[in-house]
Design a protein around this motif. Sequence first.
Motif, PDB file in Angstrom:
ATOM      1  N   ILE A  40       0.890  -1.203   0.158  1.00 11.92           N
ATOM      2  CA  ILE A  40       0.018  -0.077  -0.042  1.00 11.92           C
ATOM      3  C   ILE A  40       0.857   1.263   0.252  1.00 11.92           C
ATOM      4  N   THR A  41       0.299   2.207  -0.766  1.00 14.89           N
ATOM      5  CA  THR A  41       1.124   3.598  -0.686  1.00 14.89           C
ATOM      6  C   THR A  41       0.789   4.505   0.407  1.00 14.89           C
ATOM      7  N   PRO A  42       1.425   5.317   0.637  1.00 11.82           N
ATOM      8  CA  PRO A  42       1.033   6.331   1.702  1.00 11.82           C
ATOM      9  C   PRO A  42      -0.019   6.946   1.396  1.00 11.82           C
ATOM     10  N   GLU A  43      -0.394   7.260   0.336  1.00 13.29           N
ATOM     11  CA  GLU A  43      -1.815   8.115  -0.206  1.00 13.29           C
ATOM     12  C   GLU A  43      -2.916   7.121   0.182  1.00 13.29           C
ATOM     13  N   GLU A  44      -2.729   5.878  -0.178  1.00 12.86           N
ATOM     14  CA  GLU A  44      -3.671   4.710   0.031  1.00 12.86           C
ATOM     15  C   GLU A  44      -3.790   4.636   1.427  1.00 12.86           C
ATOM     16  N   LEU A  45      -2.684   4.599   2.360  1.00 18.79           N
ATOM     17  CA  LEU A  45      -2.968   4.309   3.802  1.00 18.79           C
ATOM     18  C   LEU A  45      -3.709   5.399   4.279  1.00 18.79           C
ATOM     19  N   ASP A  49      -8.876   7.375   6.486  1.00 13.00           N
ATOM     20  CA  ASP A  49     -10.420   8.235   6.478  1.00 13.00           C
ATOM     21  C   ASP A  49     -11.377   7.321   6.242  1.00 13.00           C
ATOM     22  N   SER A  50     -11.433   6.185   5.519  1.00 10.30           N
ATOM     23  CA  SER A  50     -12.530   5.242   5.464  1.00 10.30           C
ATOM     24  C   SER A  50     -12.977   4.505   6.922  1.00 10.30           C
ATOM     25  N   ILE A  51     -11.963   4.694   7.836  1.00  9.07           N
ATOM     26  CA  ILE A  51     -12.264   4.253   9.253  1.00  9.07           C
ATOM     27  C   ILE A  51     -12.807   5.428   9.851  1.00  9.07           C
ATOM     28  N   MET A  52     -12.428   6.765   9.593  1.00 12.46           N
ATOM     29  CA  MET A  52     -12.747   7.923  10.289  1.00 12.46           C
ATOM     30  C   MET A  52     -14.075   8.307   9.885  1.00 12.46           C
ATOM     31  N   TYR A  53     -14.466   8.425   8.652  1.00 12.17           N
ATOM     32  CA  TYR A  53     -15.955   8.895   8.123  1.00 12.17           C
ATOM     33  C   TYR A  53     -17.012   8.249   8.990  1.00 12.17           C
ATOM     34  N   PRO A  54     -17.129   7.112   9.241  1.00  7.48           N
ATOM     35  CA  PRO A  54     -18.425   6.416   9.896  1.00  7.48           C
ATOM     36  C   PRO A  54     -18.278   6.940  11.539  1.00  7.48           C
ATOM     37  N   HIS A  55     -17.215   7.273  12.162  1.00  6.15           N
ATOM     38  CA  HIS A  55     -17.046   7.595  13.390  1.00  6.15           C
ATOM     39  C   HIS A  55     -17.535   9.128  13.306  1.00  6.15           C
ATOM     40  N   MET A  56     -17.189   9.953  12.324  1.00  2.48           N
ATOM     41  CA  MET A  56     -17.801  11.281  12.298  1.00  2.48           C
ATOM     42  C   MET A  56     -19.373  11.354  11.903  1.00  2.48           C
ATOM     43  N   LEU A  57     -20.058  10.341  11.080  1.00  3.21           N
ATOM     44  CA  LEU A  57     -21.358  10.561  10.940  1.00  3.21           C
ATOM     45  C   LEU A  57     -21.959   9.667  12.260  1.00  3.21           C
ATOM     46  N   THR A  58     -21.143   9.098  13.022  1.00  5.29           N
ATOM     47  CA  THR A  58     -21.988   8.637  14.303  1.00  5.29           C
ATOM     48  C   THR A  58     -22.139   9.844  15.180  1.00  5.29           C
ATOM     49  N   SER A  77     -21.323  11.831   3.961  1.00  9.92           N
ATOM     50  CA  SER A  77     -21.790  10.770   3.251  1.00  9.92           C
ATOM     51  C   SER A  77     -21.408  10.567   1.795  1.00  9.92           C
ATOM     52  N   LYS A  78     -21.415  11.888   1.086  1.00  9.80           N
ATOM     53  CA  LYS A  78     -20.960  11.700  -0.218  1.00  9.80           C
ATOM     54  C   LYS A  78     -19.679  11.520  -0.305  1.00  9.80           C
ATOM     55  N   GLU A  79     -18.717  12.051   0.577  1.00  9.10           N
ATOM     56  CA  GLU A  79     -17.270  11.823   0.541  1.00  9.10           C
ATOM     57  C   GLU A  79     -17.112  10.443   0.632  1.00  9.10           C
ATOM     58  N   MET A  80     -17.715   9.916   1.756  1.00  9.55           N
ATOM     59  CA  MET A  80     -17.419   8.491   2.159  1.00  9.55           C
ATOM     60  C   MET A  80     -17.790   7.613   0.905  1.00  9.55           C
ATOM     61  N   PHE A  81     -18.720   7.915   0.283  1.00 10.24           N
ATOM     62  CA  PHE A  81     -19.103   6.974  -0.898  1.00 10.24           C
ATOM     63  C   PHE A  81     -18.280   7.336  -1.972  1.00 10.24           C
ATOM     64  N   VAL A  82     -17.594   8.484  -2.129  1.00  7.83           N
ATOM     65  CA  VAL A  82     -16.465   8.502  -3.223  1.00  7.83           C
ATOM     66  C   VAL A  82     -15.188   7.954  -2.778  1.00  7.83           C
ATOM     67  N   LEU A  83     -15.015   8.077  -1.510  1.00  4.17           N
ATOM     68  CA  LEU A  83     -13.474   7.257  -1.097  1.00  4.17           C
ATOM     69  C   LEU A  83     -13.890   5.921  -1.070  1.00  4.17           C
ATOM     70  N   ARG A  84     -15.053   5.125  -0.755  1.00  9.84           N
ATOM     71  CA  ARG A  84     -15.176   3.823  -0.793  1.00  9.84           C
ATOM     72  C   ARG A  84     -15.137   3.386  -2.279  1.00  9.84           C
ATOM     73  N   ARG A  85     -15.798   3.952  -3.363  1.00  8.94           N
ATOM     74  CA  ARG A  85     -15.728   3.717  -4.642  1.00  8.94           C
ATOM     75  C   ARG A  85     -14.070   3.840  -5.227  1.00  8.94           C
ATOM     76  N   GLY A  95     -11.995   0.514  -6.497  1.00 10.55           N
ATOM     77  CA  GLY A  95     -11.063   0.869  -7.737  1.00 10.55           C
ATOM     78  C   GLY A  95      -9.761   0.446  -7.803  1.00 10.55           C
ATOM     79  N   ARG A  96      -9.138   0.510  -6.446  1.00 12.25           N
ATOM     80  CA  ARG A  96      -7.723   0.339  -6.194  1.00 12.25           C
ATOM     81  C   ARG A  96      -7.605  -1.091  -5.524  1.00 12.25           C
ATOM     82  N   ASN A  97      -8.656  -1.902  -5.474  1.00  9.15           N
ATOM     83  CA  ASN A  97      -8.710  -3.192  -4.860  1.00  9.15           C
ATOM     84  C   ASN A  97      -8.429  -3.200  -3.557  1.00  9.15           C
ATOM     85  N   ILE A  98      -8.785  -2.438  -2.930  1.00  9.97           N
ATOM     86  CA  ILE A  98      -8.523  -2.217  -1.277  1.00  9.97           C
ATOM     87  C   ILE A  98      -9.915  -2.247  -0.744  1.00  9.97           C
ATOM     88  N   LYS A  99      -9.621  -3.552   0.547  1.00  7.27           N
ATOM     89  CA  LYS A  99     -10.654  -3.680   1.319  1.00  7.27           C
ATOM     90  C   LYS A  99     -10.476  -3.459   2.620  1.00  7.27           C
TER      91      LYS A  99
END
Length: 164
Positions: free
Chosen positions: A35-40, A45-54, A86-94, A98-102
């Motif tokens: 994984i690259t630093p950008e992907e990390l 961020d993908s971990i942080m967004y759900p906490h922010m929404l909560t 929610s919109k940013e989280m959706f874009v980030l997950r997409r 696309g980069r094959n990261i789960k």
Amino acid sequence: MSKLQKNERWKSKMLLTEHQEQYENRGGRTSKGRITPEELTMVRDSIMYPHMLTMCDKSLQEIRRTPNLFKRYFEQFLQLLMDRLSKEMFVLRRELRGRNIKVFEDETLDGIIYHRFSCRGYEDRFAIVRETLRSEIGVRLAKYCADILHPPLKEAQPDPGSGS
């Protein structure tokens, strides 16, 4: 013996520099699935967004329970904030898809939140201290609120009636 083996042009193994750069760039991004630093940062961020929404949802529920003169405006503001998140989280997950990261939720031990992730076949764990996550969420929410209250100005468009 094939026609290509008889052809003398196929014996040389010369590679143009631009093709060499493209090959190296492609290999650098996907080498062994690391994984690259950008992907990390994207994983964080993908971990942080759900906490922010909560957090926003809890605040919204609390505002709805309390009598307040500006209750309706606070609700609208929080709903707008949650929509942006929610919109940013959706874009980030997409983008991650696309980069094959789960990213998978793992566990929380001693104030450290662990998540497993799989990046192009390579698996690892991402850990973040709860206090670090809280402070980053505070900074990020402040930025989102400032953007909502003071949207960036668009570049000045020439007035069509001015004749210039």
